[in-house]
Design a protein around this motif. Structure first.
Motif, PDB file in Angstrom:
ATOM      1  N   TRP A  13     -32.250 -33.692  13.993  1.00  0.00           N
ATOM      2  CA  TRP A  13     -32.806 -35.035  13.200  1.00  0.00           C
ATOM      3  C   TRP A  13     -33.128 -34.794  12.014  1.00  0.00           C
ATOM      4  O   TRP A  13     -33.010 -35.378  11.234  1.00  0.00           O
ATOM      5  CB  TRP A  13     -33.801 -35.863  14.142  1.00  0.00           C
ATOM      6  N   ARG A  14     -34.069 -33.660  11.766  1.00  0.00           N
ATOM      7  CA  ARG A  14     -34.786 -33.186  10.582  1.00  0.00           C
ATOM      8  C   ARG A  14     -33.937 -32.925   9.590  1.00  0.00           C
ATOM      9  O   ARG A  14     -33.775 -33.203   8.324  1.00  0.00           O
ATOM     10  CB  ARG A  14     -35.864 -32.344  11.073  1.00  0.00           C
ATOM     11  N   LEU A  15     -32.940 -31.821   9.986  1.00  0.00           N
ATOM     12  CA  LEU A  15     -32.069 -31.371   9.301  1.00  0.00           C
ATOM     13  C   LEU A  15     -31.195 -32.173   8.783  1.00  0.00           C
ATOM     14  O   LEU A  15     -30.672 -32.263   7.329  1.00  0.00           O
ATOM     15  CB  LEU A  15     -31.187 -30.262  10.095  1.00  0.00           C
ATOM     16  N   ALA A  16     -30.749 -33.385   9.546  1.00  0.00           N
ATOM     17  CA  ALA A  16     -29.602 -34.240   9.039  1.00  0.00           C
ATOM     18  C   ALA A  16     -30.209 -35.195   7.768  1.00  0.00           C
ATOM     19  O   ALA A  16     -29.599 -35.638   7.134  1.00  0.00           O
ATOM     20  CB  ALA A  16     -29.379 -35.213  10.257  1.00  0.00           C
ATOM     21  N   ALA A  17     -31.626 -35.121   7.759  1.00  0.00           N
ATOM     22  CA  ALA A  17     -32.293 -35.751   6.652  1.00  0.00           C
ATOM     23  C   ALA A  17     -32.205 -35.008   5.359  1.00  0.00           C
ATOM     24  O   ALA A  17     -32.467 -35.481   4.245  1.00  0.00           O
ATOM     25  CB  ALA A  17     -33.665 -36.173   7.198  1.00  0.00           C
ATOM     26  N   GLU A  18     -31.620 -33.822   5.543  1.00  0.00           N
ATOM     27  CA  GLU A  18     -31.653 -32.993   4.076  1.00  0.00           C
ATOM     28  C   GLU A  18     -30.506 -33.201   3.392  1.00  0.00           C
ATOM     29  O   GLU A  18     -29.281 -33.611   4.121  1.00  0.00           O
ATOM     30  CB  GLU A  18     -31.563 -31.436   4.465  1.00  0.00           C
ATOM     31  N   PRO A  19     -30.481 -33.458   2.182  1.00  0.00           N
ATOM     32  CA  PRO A  19     -29.258 -33.983   1.324  1.00  0.00           C
ATOM     33  C   PRO A  19     -28.078 -33.061   1.510  1.00  0.00           C
ATOM     34  O   PRO A  19     -28.279 -31.670   1.538  1.00  0.00           O
ATOM     35  CB  PRO A  19     -29.638 -33.841  -0.003  1.00  0.00           C
ATOM     36  N   GLY A  20     -26.830 -33.810   1.958  1.00  0.00           N
ATOM     37  CA  GLY A  20     -25.574 -32.954   1.806  1.00  0.00           C
ATOM     38  C   GLY A  20     -25.537 -32.268   3.363  1.00  0.00           C
ATOM     39  O   GLY A  20     -24.607 -31.637   3.212  1.00  0.00           O
ATOM     40  N   THR A  21     -26.176 -32.634   4.285  1.00  0.00           N
ATOM     41  CA  THR A  21     -26.247 -31.600   5.544  1.00  0.00           C
ATOM     42  C   THR A  21     -25.605 -32.557   6.438  1.00  0.00           C
ATOM     43  O   THR A  21     -25.973 -33.726   6.937  1.00  0.00           O
ATOM     44  CB  THR A  21     -27.715 -31.335   5.855  1.00  0.00           C
ATOM     45  N   PRO A 318     -42.843 -31.308  17.149  1.00  0.00           N
ATOM     46  CA  PRO A 318     -42.733 -31.587  15.653  1.00  0.00           C
ATOM     47  C   PRO A 318     -42.721 -30.425  14.747  1.00  0.00           C
ATOM     48  O   PRO A 318     -42.298 -30.469  13.663  1.00  0.00           O
ATOM     49  CB  PRO A 318     -44.169 -32.319  15.761  1.00  0.00           C
ATOM     50  N   ILE A 319     -43.687 -29.564  14.982  1.00  0.00           N
ATOM     51  CA  ILE A 319     -43.816 -28.445  14.088  1.00  0.00           C
ATOM     52  C   ILE A 319     -42.780 -27.544  13.777  1.00  0.00           C
ATOM     53  O   ILE A 319     -42.237 -27.126  12.729  1.00  0.00           O
ATOM     54  CB  ILE A 319     -45.208 -27.521  14.145  1.00  0.00           C
ATOM     55  N   THR A 320     -42.305 -27.444  15.114  1.00  0.00           N
ATOM     56  CA  THR A 320     -40.830 -26.494  15.050  1.00  0.00           C
ATOM     57  C   THR A 320     -39.747 -27.344  14.466  1.00  0.00           C
ATOM     58  O   THR A 320     -38.829 -26.367  13.574  1.00  0.00           O
ATOM     59  CB  THR A 320     -40.455 -26.138  16.772  1.00  0.00           C
ATOM     60  N   ALA A 321     -39.663 -28.448  14.682  1.00  0.00           N
ATOM     61  CA  ALA A 321     -38.398 -29.167  14.003  1.00  0.00           C
ATOM     62  C   ALA A 321     -38.645 -29.107  12.312  1.00  0.00           C
ATOM     63  O   ALA A 321     -37.758 -28.864  11.519  1.00  0.00           O
ATOM     64  CB  ALA A 321     -38.334 -30.707  14.365  1.00  0.00           C
ATOM     65  N   GLU A 322     -40.006 -29.365  12.015  1.00  0.00           N
ATOM     66  CA  GLU A 322     -40.184 -29.298  10.481  1.00  0.00           C
ATOM     67  C   GLU A 322     -39.890 -27.879  10.037  1.00  0.00           C
ATOM     68  O   GLU A 322     -39.525 -27.555   8.789  1.00  0.00           O
ATOM     69  CB  GLU A 322     -41.810 -29.369  10.290  1.00  0.00           C
ATOM     70  N   ALA A 323     -40.309 -26.706  10.878  1.00  0.00           N
ATOM     71  CA  ALA A 323     -40.092 -25.331  10.300  1.00  0.00           C
ATOM     72  C   ALA A 323     -38.761 -25.119  10.364  1.00  0.00           C
ATOM     73  O   ALA A 323     -38.262 -24.341   9.251  1.00  0.00           O
ATOM     74  CB  ALA A 323     -40.678 -24.280  11.191  1.00  0.00           C
ATOM     75  N   ALA A 328     -34.098 -23.726   7.015  1.00  0.00           N
ATOM     76  CA  ALA A 328     -32.645 -24.030   6.609  1.00  0.00           C
ATOM     77  C   ALA A 328     -32.342 -24.346   5.236  1.00  0.00           C
ATOM     78  O   ALA A 328     -31.295 -23.877   4.690  1.00  0.00           O
ATOM     79  CB  ALA A 328     -32.063 -25.157   7.554  1.00  0.00           C
ATOM     80  N   SER A 329     -33.396 -24.783   4.611  1.00  0.00           N
ATOM     81  CA  SER A 329     -33.335 -25.324   3.024  1.00  0.00           C
ATOM     82  C   SER A 329     -33.954 -24.408   2.333  1.00  0.00           C
ATOM     83  O   SER A 329     -34.089 -24.527   1.020  1.00  0.00           O
ATOM     84  CB  SER A 329     -34.045 -26.573   3.088  1.00  0.00           C
ATOM     85  N   GLY A 330     -34.244 -23.248   2.789  1.00  0.00           N
ATOM     86  CA  GLY A 330     -34.691 -22.081   1.713  1.00  0.00           C
ATOM     87  C   GLY A 330     -36.432 -22.418   1.373  1.00  0.00           C
ATOM     88  O   GLY A 330     -36.800 -21.756   0.479  1.00  0.00           O
ATOM     89  N   ARG A 331     -37.313 -23.341   2.314  1.00  0.00           N
ATOM     90  CA  ARG A 331     -38.515 -23.722   1.730  1.00  0.00           C
ATOM     91  C   ARG A 331     -39.436 -22.787   2.841  1.00  0.00           C
ATOM     92  O   ARG A 331     -38.882 -22.500   3.804  1.00  0.00           O
ATOM     93  CB  ARG A 331     -38.844 -25.163   2.008  1.00  0.00           C
ATOM     94  N   ALA A 332     -40.608 -22.740   2.374  1.00  0.00           N
ATOM     95  CA  ALA A 332     -41.525 -21.974   3.374  1.00  0.00           C
ATOM     96  C   ALA A 332     -41.801 -22.879   4.571  1.00  0.00           C
ATOM     97  O   ALA A 332     -42.145 -24.199   4.415  1.00  0.00           O
ATOM     98  CB  ALA A 332     -42.836 -21.672   2.555  1.00  0.00           C
ATOM     99  N   PRO A 333     -42.014 -22.420   5.797  1.00  0.00           N
ATOM    100  CA  PRO A 333     -42.395 -23.315   6.835  1.00  0.00           C
ATOM    101  C   PRO A 333     -43.838 -23.434   7.075  1.00  0.00           C
ATOM    102  O   PRO A 333     -44.484 -22.856   6.213  1.00  0.00           O
ATOM    103  CB  PRO A 333     -41.903 -22.565   8.081  1.00  0.00           C
ATOM    104  N   PRO A 334     -44.446 -24.142   7.766  1.00  0.00           N
ATOM    105  CA  PRO A 334     -45.779 -24.570   7.726  1.00  0.00           C
ATOM    106  C   PRO A 334     -46.472 -23.012   7.923  1.00  0.00           C
ATOM    107  O   PRO A 334     -45.767 -22.408   8.911  1.00  0.00           O
ATOM    108  CB  PRO A 334     -45.908 -25.461   8.981  1.00  0.00           C
TER     109      PRO A 334
END
Length: 356
Positions: A13-21, A318-323, A328-334
């Motif tokens: 669900w969280r990944l699908a909100a990333e642009p172009g994913t 919640p925190i795992t999905a965010e991480a 996947a997007s190259g950002r730092a996780p929590p």
């Protein structure tokens, strides 16, 4: 996404909100029907920890995310933020409660009179109880809500398919599927799948048995957590009682004696349940890795693993999905996830992938 439990669905669900994913969830069974479906739904990092270690910090950070996470899903999850009680049935229980409160720096002691005013159904034998911040959710409603949220975000879900990752290739029902990134979140089955991809995970499933007692709503306003049993009220469903732990591999056979012990423990804590019939019993397999620590890491550019949540999969959703979305997007996780983004004795890269 390999794995359609709440961890896999929330991450999708969280990944699908990333642009172009574009995201597809694959599961060998029906989504959210294994450990996710079996869970009681306690969101209780303070009840499950005896020290302020990194696992406790991860759980506390995820608990803080839960109200917003539940609102965003937009479903009735039977989500409650009333905390949870640890009744003290003897002096040893009371001393343990005081020690936990002092160690964690949270909670409050409730004497016997106040306990009975708050929760009149709890046994009058209780000397008092430790109240700790916590929440609860109906895990079965959560699984359904996440599947719906995934569908609304354009996630494709394929159930009852055979999936493996072999030498960096995703194989579904014998056919190779082109993809840029694979996320392994298959719960207790993750180590087997990871080994095919050249990653050795040290872990095993832990069987847990639970039951549900048929009783009218209103008996308990908070969940009860005690070594004898824990009790979680569900709207319209009675009281869920858990849980055993047994290291029996993937054997899900029911142990009638264990069910009897749980029912007896619940009725000792809440005597009003003495005549409540057992409406349902079930067994789940918790995914446990080395030392009981989860793994939430980008192992290779093409592979993320999120598993080993053991007794806290619902809490840590919640925190795992965010991480996972961040990794996947190259950002730092929590920051609370970082201690679990390294091998720490749980993983090693094999010199060559295992044979299928």
């Amino acid at each position: 996404m390999i794995g359609g439990g709440v961890i896999g669905l929330a991450a999708a669900w969280r990944l699908a909100a990333e642009p172009g994913t574009q995201v597809t969830v694959y599961d060998a069974a029906t989504v959210a029907r294994e450990a996710s479906w079996a869970a009681a739904g306690m969101l209780a990092p303070h009840h499950e920890s005896e020290s302020c270690d990194d696992r406790w910090a991860l759980g506390v950070a995820s608990l803080a995310r839960w109200p917003g996470f539940a609102r965003q899903l937009g479903h009735d999850l039977d989500f409650r933020c009333a905390g949870g009680l640890v009744p003290a049935l003897d002096a040893e229980d009371a001393a343990a409660a005081q020690h936990r409160m002092a160690t964690l720096g949270v909670g409050s002691w409730i004497d016997g009179g106040e306990l009975r005013r708050r929760e009149s159904a709890v046994t009058t034998a209780a000397l008092g109880a430790l109240w700790l911040p916590a929440a609860q959710v109906d895990a079965r409603r959560l699984g359904a809500a996440l599947a719906d949220a995934c569908a609304r975000n354009g996630v494709a879900i394929r159930s009852r398919c055979q999936v493996s990752v072999r030498e960096r290739r995703l194989i579904v029902d014998g056919a190779e599927i082109a993809n840029d990134l694979t996320v392994l979140a298959a719960g207790a089955w993750t180590p087997e799948l990871a080994e095919l991809s050249g990653i050795a995970l040290s872990g095993e499933p832990v069987k847990g048995q639970m039951l549900r007692l048929a009783v009218a709503d209103g008996l308990l306003s908070t969940f009860i957590h005690h070594p004898d049993a824990y009790l979680v009220a569900r709207s319209g469903q009675g009281v869920v009682v858990g849980a055993t732990m047994a290291w029996t591999g993937f054997d899900k056979a029911e142990d009638a004696a264990a069910i009897d012990r749980l029912a007896s423990g619940a009725r000792r804590l809440v005597p009003a349940l003495a005549s409540a019939p057992i409406a349902e019993t079930w067994t789940g397999l918790r995914p446990r890795l080395h030392r009981g620590r989860p793994l939430i890491a980008r192992i290779r550019p093409d592979l993320i693993i999120a598993t080993g949540h053991f007794r806290n999969g619902i809490l840590l959703t919640p925190i795992t999905a965010e991480a996972v979305a961040a990794l996947a997007s190259g950002r730092a996780p929590p920051p609370e996830v970082l201690p679990f983004a390294f091998a720490s004795g749980s993983t090693q890269v094999l010199s060559r992938p295992a044979s299928p």
